[in-house]
Scaffold this motif. Sequence first.
Motif, PDB file in Angstrom:
ATOM      1  N   MET A   1       8.319  33.535  83.620  1.00 52.66           N
ATOM      2  CA  MET A   1       8.684  32.560  84.646  1.00 52.66           C
ATOM      3  C   MET A   1       7.700  31.399  84.705  1.00 52.66           C
ATOM      4  O   MET A   1       7.950  30.416  85.393  1.00 52.66           O
ATOM      5  N   SER A   2       6.579  31.530  84.007  1.00 53.25           N
ATOM      6  CA  SER A   2       5.666  30.380  84.027  1.00 53.25           C
ATOM      7  C   SER A   2       5.731  29.633  82.704  1.00 53.25           C
ATOM      8  O   SER A   2       5.000  28.680  82.478  1.00 53.25           O
ATOM      9  N   ALA A   3       6.638  30.087  81.820  1.00 53.61           N
ATOM     10  CA  ALA A   3       6.755  29.433  80.513  1.00 53.61           C
ATOM     11  C   ALA A   3       7.601  28.174  80.621  1.00 53.61           C
ATOM     12  O   ALA A   3       8.552  28.132  81.382  1.00 53.61           O
ATOM     13  N   ARG A   4       7.210  27.192  79.821  1.00 51.60           N
ATOM     14  CA  ARG A   4       8.077  26.039  79.696  1.00 51.60           C
ATOM     15  C   ARG A   4       9.039  26.351  78.582  1.00 51.60           C
ATOM     16  O   ARG A   4       8.678  27.051  77.628  1.00 51.60           O
ATOM     17  N   HIS A   5      10.250  25.832  78.631  1.00 53.01           N
ATOM     18  CA  HIS A   5      11.211  26.098  77.568  1.00 53.01           C
ATOM     19  C   HIS A   5      10.615  25.643  76.240  1.00 53.01           C
ATOM     20  O   HIS A   5      10.138  24.528  76.115  1.00 53.01           O
ATOM     21  N   GLY A   6      10.597  26.503  75.245  1.00 54.12           N
ATOM     22  CA  GLY A   6      10.041  26.105  73.953  1.00 54.12           C
ATOM     23  C   GLY A   6       8.643  26.663  73.723  1.00 54.12           C
ATOM     24  O   GLY A   6       8.155  26.639  72.613  1.00 54.12           O
ATOM     25  N   ASP A   7       8.022  27.219  74.765  1.00 52.85           N
ATOM     26  CA  ASP A   7       6.661  27.738  74.628  1.00 52.85           C
ATOM     27  C   ASP A   7       6.565  28.900  73.660  1.00 52.85           C
ATOM     28  O   ASP A   7       5.511  29.185  73.141  1.00 52.85           O
TER      29      ASP A   7
ATOM     30  N   VAL B   1       3.311  40.704  85.522  1.00 55.19           N
ATOM     31  CA  VAL B   1       3.281  40.608  84.053  1.00 55.19           C
ATOM     32  C   VAL B   1       4.398  39.690  83.549  1.00 55.19           C
ATOM     33  O   VAL B   1       4.203  38.912  82.618  1.00 55.19           O
ATOM     34  N   GLY B   2       5.582  39.829  84.143  1.00 52.04           N
ATOM     35  CA  GLY B   2       6.675  38.919  83.827  1.00 52.04           C
ATOM     36  C   GLY B   2       7.239  39.059  82.431  1.00 52.04           C
ATOM     37  O   GLY B   2       7.720  38.077  81.854  1.00 52.04           O
TER      38      GLY B   2
END
Length: 323
Positions: free
Chosen positions: A308-314, A254-255
């Motif tokens: 952990m799969s997010a890009r910074h700013g998402d 889930v992260g």
Amino acid sequence: MTGSFEDIKELVRELHQKYASFTEGTVASYIPELAKANPNHFGISVVDIDGEVFEIGDCSQKFTIQSAINPIIHGLALEHVGPDTVEHRIGLEPSGNPFNSISLAERTRGPENPMINAGAICLTDMIRGENPTQRLSEVLSAVERYAGEELGVDMLVYSSEKLTGHRNRAIAEFLVNFGLLHNPPEQVLDLYFQQCSISLNCTQLATVAATLANRGLNPRTGILAVAPDYLRHILSVMFSCGMYEITGQWAYDVGLPAKSGIGGGLFAVVPGCMGVAVYSPPLGRGGATARGVKVLRELSDRLNLHLMSARHGDFHRNSDPEP
Ligand code: GLN
């Protein structure tokens, strides 16, 4: 994160329908009053950081918050005694053990973390107030700031837990033995049992989550629930320890920082975006709502919420990410 609030609504509707027929899990019965919960009750609520709400199912059904209050008590203890004292008395490592285990960390001789019962009881001991009534009112007003509405203690659940809470009594005595409680253990336990018995509904729990997603500011009331400086302490402990012995799997699948309670409530925080809560009393591994775990797993997967799969700013859904 991918998708608008409309997409989220549609997916939540679909997941509610899909998991309504899911029957795994068992309603908690070691606190006899909790065994009376209806296993068919099932609600999902989403509150975003603009205060927009979407709810489906049994979202106005009241239930007791149980350990889902621990992040709030963590924040309150940080405000009352400061991070140094909290960190000195309670560790920061996931224990891998059930929430009610009677154990202390080898190295520090304190509770392993603030989310297991031993740590939560220790946090409760740090709540300031002249007398027990004032300390309860500190706790209740804190939860109300997060939930955005007036709340109360379910006296039947409270008496039921007080009568049968021998294991928590053993934990408290164990803490006394190591000099880790400063107030009389019966007094600390009494507040602990009352705080676990605060009753709220699924949307109020999702508002707690949204407040944590919104740097401590309740997006529905504009009231600050906790000093923003402590958000990183609260959320990182939820991330590493909030789901007890299924925390590692949860972080992997889930992260998101999350907290379960044996009353059947579970909430997850998508920082800078939204809070999600599920209410469904049958519990699976780790004492977490079995339906809730399924729903959040699929929600996170399909909306790409895993931190952990997010890009910074998402996670700033109202503004385009910085160029
Ligand atoms: N009141 C419960 C107990 O102390 C809370 C446990 C939980 O929700 N995980 O046993």
